[in-house]
Design a protein around this motif. Structure first.
Motif, PDB file in Angstrom:
ATOM      1  N   ALA A  95     -50.941  11.719 -25.991  1.00 26.61           N
ATOM      2  CA  ALA A  95     -51.635  11.049 -24.952  1.00 26.61           C
ATOM      3  C   ALA A  95     -51.532  11.640 -23.810  1.00 26.61           C
ATOM      4  CB  ALA A  95     -50.992   9.429 -24.626  1.00 26.61           C
ATOM      5  N   TYR A  96     -52.260  11.651 -22.462  1.00 31.86           N
ATOM      6  CA  TYR A  96     -51.719  12.320 -21.559  1.00 31.86           C
ATOM      7  C   TYR A  96     -53.438  11.933 -20.544  1.00 31.86           C
ATOM      8  CZ  TYR A  96     -56.067  14.943 -22.369  1.00 31.86           C
ATOM      9  OH  TYR A  96     -57.310  15.472 -23.002  1.00 31.86           O
ATOM     10  N   ARG A  97     -52.661  12.048 -18.989  1.00 31.20           N
ATOM     11  CA  ARG A  97     -53.449  11.464 -18.134  1.00 31.20           C
ATOM     12  C   ARG A  97     -53.560  11.827 -16.860  1.00 31.20           C
ATOM     13  NH1 ARG A  97     -50.116   7.784 -15.527  1.00 31.20           N
ATOM     14  NH2 ARG A  97     -47.733   7.196 -16.641  1.00 31.20           N
ATOM     15  N   GLY A  98     -54.468  12.115 -16.239  1.00 29.21           N
ATOM     16  CA  GLY A  98     -54.096  12.869 -14.596  1.00 29.21           C
ATOM     17  C   GLY A  98     -55.282  13.004 -13.988  1.00 29.21           C
ATOM     18  N   TYR A  99     -55.519  13.973 -13.074  1.00 27.87           N
ATOM     19  CA  TYR A  99     -57.040  13.531 -12.013  1.00 27.87           C
ATOM     20  C   TYR A  99     -56.774  14.735 -11.026  1.00 27.87           C
ATOM     21  CZ  TYR A  99     -52.667  11.381  -8.382  1.00 27.87           C
ATOM     22  OH  TYR A  99     -51.580  11.379  -8.309  1.00 27.87           O
ATOM     23  N   VAL A 100     -56.558  15.058 -10.023  1.00 28.09           N
ATOM     24  CA  VAL A 100     -57.539  15.924  -9.369  1.00 28.09           C
ATOM     25  C   VAL A 100     -57.228  15.227  -7.455  1.00 28.09           C
ATOM     26  CG1 VAL A 100     -58.068  17.535 -10.601  1.00 28.09           C
ATOM     27  CG2 VAL A 100     -59.742  16.713  -8.911  1.00 28.09           C
ATOM     28  N   ARG A 101     -56.914  15.796  -7.137  1.00 26.59           N
ATOM     29  CA  ARG A 101     -57.159  15.695  -5.173  1.00 26.59           C
ATOM     30  C   ARG A 101     -57.991  16.411  -4.308  1.00 26.59           C
ATOM     31  NH1 ARG A 101     -51.346  15.930  -5.055  1.00 26.59           N
ATOM     32  NH2 ARG A 101     -50.250  13.951  -5.500  1.00 26.59           N
ATOM     33  N   ASP A 102     -59.449  15.866  -3.516  1.00 30.35           N
ATOM     34  CA  ASP A 102     -59.496  16.720  -2.440  1.00 30.35           C
ATOM     35  C   ASP A 102     -60.031  15.570  -1.363  1.00 30.35           C
ATOM     36  OD1 ASP A 102     -61.606  18.445  -1.690  1.00 30.35           O
ATOM     37  OD2 ASP A 102     -63.331  17.902  -3.246  1.00 30.35           O
ATOM     38  N   ASP A 103     -60.772  16.529  -0.754  1.00 29.57           N
ATOM     39  CA  ASP A 103     -61.122  15.339   1.358  1.00 29.57           C
ATOM     40  C   ASP A 103     -62.542  14.706   0.541  1.00 29.57           C
ATOM     41  OD1 ASP A 103     -59.216  16.814   2.012  1.00 29.57           O
ATOM     42  OD2 ASP A 103     -60.075  18.976   2.260  1.00 29.57           O
ATOM     43  N   VAL A 104     -62.233  13.703   0.828  1.00 39.15           N
ATOM     44  CA  VAL A 104     -63.182  12.751   0.147  1.00 39.15           C
ATOM     45  C   VAL A 104     -63.756  11.782   1.146  1.00 39.15           C
ATOM     46  CG1 VAL A 104     -63.533  10.507  -1.201  1.00 39.15           C
ATOM     47  CG2 VAL A 104     -62.252  12.185  -1.871  1.00 39.15           C
TER      48      VAL A 104
END
Length: 79
Positions: free
Chosen positions: A70-79
């Motif tokens: 199992a894994y999880r994650g995300y990216v960051r961006d100017d929102v």
């Protein structure tokens, strides 16, 4: 200000393409085995069980994860 977006999770291999270039990546290895990933055509990283990868890296448009846990994650961006 950068904010979390494009969340993902899974328990197996993943290939994800982003709609625009990203440069901040967070992945948490919740499994009991190593997780291997690369963001774009750059370096391949290995994440041990329980480790967190939270880095600003060279711009990328796709992410490939290879693993069985199992894994999880995300990216960051100017929102």
């Amino acid at each position: 200000m950068k904010r979390a977006c494009d969340f993902f999770n899974g328990t197996g291999n993943l290939s994800k393409k982003f709609v625009s270039e990203r440069e901040e990546l967070v992945i948490v290895n919740d499994g009991t085995s190593d997780l291997t990933f690369n963001a774009g055509p750059y370096t391949t990283w290995t994440l041990k069980p329980g480790e967190v990868f939270d880095e600003r890296i060279a711009e990328f448009t796709y992410l490939n994860i290879t693993g069985s846990g199992a894994y999880r994650g995300y990216v960051r961006d100017d929102v």
